[in-house]
Structure formats: C-alpha cells, structure tokens
Design a protein around this motif. Structure first.
Motif, PDB file in Angstrom:
ATOM      1  N   ASP A  57       0.832  -1.201   0.000  1.00  0.00           N
ATOM      2  CA  ASP A  57       0.000   0.000   0.000  1.00  0.00           C
ATOM      3  C   ASP A  57       0.862   1.245   0.000  1.00  0.00           C
ATOM      4  O   ASP A  57       2.014   1.237   0.456  1.00  0.00           O
ATOM      5  CB  ASP A  57      -0.905   0.019   1.235  1.00  0.00           C
ATOM      6  CG  ASP A  57      -1.860   1.190   1.237  1.00  0.00           C
ATOM      7  OD1 ASP A  57      -2.772   1.203   0.381  1.00  0.00           O
ATOM      8  OD2 ASP A  57      -1.686   2.098   2.065  1.00  0.00           O
ATOM      9  N   ALA A  59      -0.053   5.541   0.606  1.00  0.00           N
ATOM     10  CA  ALA A  59      -1.147   6.449   0.947  1.00  0.00           C
ATOM     11  C   ALA A  59      -1.404   7.506  -0.118  1.00  0.00           C
ATOM     12  O   ALA A  59      -2.432   8.173  -0.094  1.00  0.00           O
ATOM     13  CB  ALA A  59      -0.856   7.139   2.284  1.00  0.00           C
ATOM     14  N   GLU A  79      -8.274   2.078   3.027  1.00  0.00           N
ATOM     15  CA  GLU A  79      -7.187   2.273   3.981  1.00  0.00           C
ATOM     16  C   GLU A  79      -6.929   0.926   4.662  1.00  0.00           C
ATOM     17  O   GLU A  79      -7.869   0.255   5.098  1.00  0.00           O
ATOM     18  CB  GLU A  79      -7.610   3.345   4.985  1.00  0.00           C
ATOM     19  CG  GLU A  79      -6.542   3.748   5.972  1.00  0.00           C
ATOM     20  CD  GLU A  79      -6.428   2.780   7.122  1.00  0.00           C
ATOM     21  OE1 GLU A  79      -5.286   2.461   7.505  1.00  0.00           O
ATOM     22  OE2 GLU A  79      -7.472   2.327   7.630  1.00  0.00           O
ATOM     23  N   THR A  82      -8.302  -0.263   8.320  1.00  0.00           N
ATOM     24  CA  THR A  82      -9.753  -0.407   8.306  1.00  0.00           C
ATOM     25  C   THR A  82     -10.156  -1.691   7.586  1.00  0.00           C
ATOM     26  O   THR A  82     -10.991  -2.465   8.073  1.00  0.00           O
ATOM     27  CB  THR A  82     -10.394   0.802   7.598  1.00  0.00           C
ATOM     28  OG1 THR A  82      -9.920   2.006   8.213  1.00  0.00           O
ATOM     29  CG2 THR A  82     -11.902   0.747   7.682  1.00  0.00           C
ATOM     30  N   ALA A 100       2.943   0.416   5.701  1.00  0.00           N
ATOM     31  CA  ALA A 100       2.769   1.795   6.164  1.00  0.00           C
ATOM     32  C   ALA A 100       4.144   2.442   6.207  1.00  0.00           C
ATOM     33  O   ALA A 100       5.082   1.885   6.779  1.00  0.00           O
ATOM     34  CB  ALA A 100       2.116   1.835   7.539  1.00  0.00           C
ATOM     35  N   ASN A 105       3.564   8.734   8.137  1.00  0.00           N
ATOM     36  CA  ASN A 105       2.773   8.438   9.332  1.00  0.00           C
ATOM     37  C   ASN A 105       3.432   9.035  10.563  1.00  0.00           C
ATOM     38  O   ASN A 105       4.592   9.453  10.540  1.00  0.00           O
ATOM     39  CB  ASN A 105       2.630   6.921   9.520  1.00  0.00           C
ATOM     40  CG  ASN A 105       1.647   6.303   8.553  1.00  0.00           C
ATOM     41  OD1 ASN A 105       0.444   6.362   8.759  1.00  0.00           O
ATOM     42  ND2 ASN A 105       2.157   5.716   7.478  1.00  0.00           N
TER      43      ASN A 105
END
Length: 444
Positions: A57, A59, A79, A82, A100, A105
């Motif tokens: 992933d 963002a 996301e 979630t 992440a 972050n």
C-alpha cells in the motif's frame, strides 16, 4: 508434520498500483472497494493455510501528475487498517500484514492502529515498514531528497519509538480486579520519554501491549542499508529475485545481517516474490499469461518495471545500462532475467509487469511445485509471496492445484499449529524492554 523444512506462503491480496487485471472480463471492476471480495480472498487463502495475507500500500495517489494514472485500478482503494479489521472479523488464523511508510505516518497513531488490529485479530497483525514518501511526508517535515542511509536512520528512529509505545504496558499490567476496584497497576505502565531527533514520545500508548508483543515486523529493502535495518528489526523480509543464485546471495546477506545484529538467523524469514500463473499444461499457462499481459498498455507495463530506458528501442535487446526509478535491487533482478533469457525491453515489460516486477512463474502443478522445492532446498528462500495477476481466480487455481502437491511432498502445512502470525512463522515473541532491563539490573 514433515521433518523437511517447511515453506512459508504469503498471499498478495491486491495486485498493485498499476494493475490492469480489472480489464479482464472475469473481473468485477468495483472489486477495489468491495469488502466482500477481500473477505472471500482472505478466507480462500486461510482455507489453504497460508501464513499471511500481504497488502502492498501507498497512501498517495499513484504518481503525482502521472498521465498514466488514468489506467490504474489503485486510484481508489481502502485504507489498510480499516480493511484488515473487517477481514479479521471474518477470519480466524491467517496473518494480516500491511504496508505503512515511516515518511507518511506518525508513530503514536500507527502504533495504536497496529496494536488494535493485533487485539481485534487475536494476534495476527503485521507491519511492512517502508520509507516511501506519500502525501503526508511534507507535513512530517521529511526532506524531499532524503535517501540511502538517511532514510533508514529515520526508519530506525520511527521503529524505536513505535516499539517503545507497544511496550508501554507490561504484559500483566492490567489487573481488572473488580473486588479491589483496581483496573491497572500503574507501576507497570511506562511513558517512553523519547526525543531521538526525529520523533518525540512522552506518554504511554492508549492500548495495552499487543498479543504478539509486537505485531510481526516485515521489511522489503534489499539495499545494503535496507538489509542492515531488516536484519536488526524485521521478522519477515520480502525480496525480488529471478534466479536461485541471486536468491542464495540475498538470503545469505539477510541472515548475516541478522547475526551481525545479535540475532539468530532463523529469527528472520525470507519470502521471495513470485507472480504465479497456473495451467493444466504449460501451453495453457502461457495462454493465460498472454491473456492478462495484453491488457496492459505498453507504456504502463514499461513504467511498472521501475526502470528508465532513456529512449532505447523497446523492441531491441535489454540494455547494459539503465536507470532505476524505484527499487535498485528489483531493477537489477529484472535486468539479469531479461538478459539471461534474451528478452527485448517490450518482452520483459509484458512478462514482468504483471507481477509488480517480481519473477513470473508460469507453469503446471508439477513445474511450479518443483520450482518452489528447488528454491527451498537450495537455501535461496524460506518461502514465497504469491502474487496473482489473475487475482482471486489465480489464487483459487494455485490453492486447488499447487498447494495440495506441496502438502503431498511434505513442504507445506495441512493445518495451522498455532493461532498467531508469529506462531505460523516460527519467530519469537519479543520481551517487553522494561521487563528485560529490570531482569538485567536484578542479575547485576
């Protein structure tokens, strides 16, 4: 359980930023935001005893100003925390690892998300640490030109704060004693008190220690700096290699870095990416490859290699010189694969882009199982991150045909023996750092 060394398998639950699989007639174009699709995918992988799911992933919107973004499935996706919380409620054993970035972050928030997912899932969470800059990097005051050693210094500083936050509560800090009215032993709750030049942490995390101690830590950097970082902190390292010889070299380097960091080499598991397309015959498998690869506009396929060919003829031989635009290690692996197989730039893009730049493995039940067994026996990997260009249809092919053959050969589990992801992987649960310091002080 067989006495043979066992494979570990991760199932990529999404085919990546530039995937063109959505164009296939079998694929529902709304799947990128259909939680039931992801739950079905997870339940299928769990039924066939995969160690974990893995979600790559980022963002950010695919690439800022990229005119090719109009082709990408990934412009609208869930996301990860979630999505995996929803999947956790509908699965029981399979791990849940997501990416992440430390450049996108803030430690306290990410630590709490991952700890919460670990509790929600009963100890199945994992964090793939990357340094990629996304839309929040500027807000985090990450320099736009940060690279190499500087990126991994930041990554280590972020990890150290996150680990300290997870250790805020000792394992037995929550008394929950109704008779006395005491819920928590505050002597066993610790404020981090960290200011490491990158991040400040002064309060305990507002969730007790994860079931696994720390969620499983995954990492994917195979530069010298990346491997040193991974050897020091990771439980699981993803890598891209196209030959057993290259796999052995990477495998030995990763294990050596673990030893250099004072760890046992088995504390770090190595998973090699493989984009698997199965067929009853080799001809059928090749037909499936062609069917999915022709969905890719050539300019998208070329960009997905992460290599700038600087005006070279795409129908000419793969060049001796090129410039990597993403992972240097992955670009080198693709280049070696192309040259050793006499592929043109176009042929390389058509074959390698479908697997996010990972090695394409196109074959039958026997040839795919033979390949996995050969890599394992040669000490080139501990297992595979299985990427599916055919998404859930490809995963079903792999599960129904290849997994039973791996089980028949004694290379892969028939049942889960544990409940947590750490137990699936056979990696240790970390001791709380405050308890460890107390034990050392008591022994002196």
């Amino acid at each position: 359980m067989s006495d043979r060394k066992q494979l570990h398998l991760a199932a990529f639950i999404y085919t990546g930023q530039a995937s063109q699989s959505w164009r296939h007639p079998l694929i529902n174009v709304h799947q990128s935001l259909d939680i039931n699709y992801y739950i079905d995918y997870a339940q299928l992988a769990e039924k066939y005893k995969f160690d974990t799911l893995f979600l790559a992933d980022n963002a950010g919107f695919p690439v800022k100003g990229d005119p090719l973004a109009k082709h990408y499935w990934s412009v609208s996706t869930f996301e990860p925390a979630t999505m995996f919380s929803a999947i956790a409620a509908r699965t029981e054993r399979i791990g849940l690892v997501y990416t992440a970035s430390v450049s996108d972050n803030e430690p306290n928030n990410l630590a709490r998300q991952l700890a919460s997912l670990d509790h929600i899932s009963g100890g199945r969470a994992g964090w793939n640490i990357v340094t990629t800059q996304g839309p929040a990097a500027k807000n985090m005051q990450v320099p736009a030109d940060e690279a190499g050693e500087a990126k991994y210094r930041r990554a280590r500083a972020f990890y150290d704060v996150t680990a300290a936050l997870w250790d805020s509560f000792e394992d037995d800090a929550l008394l929950r004693d109704k008779e006395s009215g005491i819920y928590v032993d505050l002597d066993k709750v610790h404020a981090p008190r960290i200011d490491n030049g990158y991040y400040v942490a002064e309060q305990p995390l507002r969730v007790e220690r994860p079931i696994q101690g720390y969620p499983v830590i995954a990492q994917a950097g195979t530069s010298p700096e990346g491997m040193a970082f991974g050897g020091a902190v990771a439980d699981l390292i993803y890598c891209a290699n196209y030959s057993i010889a290259d796999g052995q070299k990477t495998y030995r380097a990763i294990k050596a870095n673990a030893i250099a960091a004072g760890r046992h080499p088995d504390d770090v598991k190595v998973l090699t990416g493989a984009a698997v397309i199965w067929g009853e015959t080799q001809a059928e498998a090749e037909r499936k490859l062609n069917e999915v690869s022709r969905l890719w506009p050539i300019e998208v396929a070329l960009q997905n290699l992460g290599i700038d060919f600087e005006g070279a003829d795409i129908d000419g031989p793969f060049p001796e010189t090129y410039r990597s635009t993403m992972s240097k290690g992955r670009a080198a692996a693709i280049a070696n694969f192309a040259r050793s197989n006499g592929l043109t730039i176009r042929e390389t893009a058509e074959r390698c882009s479908i697997g996010l730049g990972h090695r394409p493995l196109v074959g039958t039940t026997k040839s795919i199982a033979d390949d996995f067994e050969a890599w394992l026996d040669a000490g080139a990997t501990d297992g595979f991150a299985v990427i599916q260009p055919w998404v859930i249809h490809g995963l079903r092919d792999f599960c129904e045909h290849v997994v039973p053959e791996l089980q028949r050969r004694g290379l892969f589990r028939r049942e889960y023996e544990g409940r947590t992801l750490r137990e699936h992987l056979g990696v240790k649960r970390p001791q709380n750092q405050h308890v460890r310091r107390q034990a050392v002080a008591a022994a002196e």
